[in-house]
Design a protein around this motif. Sequence first.
Motif: not given
Length: 362
Positions: A168, A197, A260-264, A332
């Motif tokens: 990641g 990514s 969705e980009v809440d992983a970051w 998010r």
Amino acid sequence: MERVRALLIVLLGVGCAPNATGQGTGGANTLGPTQMDEEGTTNDDPGPTTGPPPGTGGGPQTGGSDPTTTPDPDSTTGPAATDSAGTAVLEISDGPTHDFGQVDLGGSGGHVFTVTNTGDGMATTVVGASPDGPFSYPGGYPGAGGDCGPSLAAGDMCSLEVRFAPDGLGPLSGALRLTHDQGEVERGLAGVGTGQSDNLITNPGGEVAGNPVPGWVAANGTWISAEFQGVYDVPYEGTSFISADTGPDNAPFSLEQDIEVDAWADLIDQGQMRFSFRGYTRSLSTDNDEYRIHVRYLDDDGTNMQQWNTGWQTTDDWVPRQDTRFAPVGTRTIQVDLGCRKQGGTYCDGFFDALELRAVYP
């Protein structure tokens, strides 16, 4: 009578002659080695004795050894030997946390650690569990460049090789742990994944055909992905592209996909995460239906905090459209919105291909 007395004197003179003190000295009838003489003193020669040998205390023996003497190290009848197994203490070098630094996604970096037994006993059943996070022993414990085994003697050292292959973007962490018969030891691990990514857009060029377009939501008008025939049947890449289809004149068509980009989330809220958009667009001709791309940065409530928009365009060939920016704090979801505005006719001729959205760090 006088003759008898003289004879007695002669005989007594032979048996005892006076010494300087007037006492007789030993002749034929000397005192034995353990006898006392007439005055109560012993003879000068002590002779053999029947008591305990010199140096053993001289008193009565009650069993065991004399506490003032050193036990025979080879004796099996003396006191029990002290337990000398000792305690093993393992230490791993490069602490408290080793930082592998920045490594691009798809790459890897390695480091060889030294393990030392600083205790006074042997460590046995030494086992290295698989490290946490994106860290590993290349080829298994102790790593291709390591030589540690199942035991380590007091004062000895061995080596372990650990590799960092980021899975990641941004700071990543883990731990290296060794267990042995008397405990365990741990070393913190850290590294940073850099680069970009994979493409976050599903079905980015319409290669998965369908009506509606798989992976997308048609907010207005109808949209299709297919191998088109006609004057615009050549996609930018692959065999298909995305196209608006039928709908009313002078009304915008809209095809949306929410990513969705809440992983970051942590990096986004620190203002450290960028997102890069790129795609190819065209019309049937420069005086035909118009197209546009709209990228919105939404918070948890769906509020549009920031956006990028190509504006309405008409071109007769594939043109790249791109934008890279730091996501606003609180982002998010990123919404990619494809648009077409029909000027007349049956179909809205706005076409899209090779779309991509990627997270980028740093």
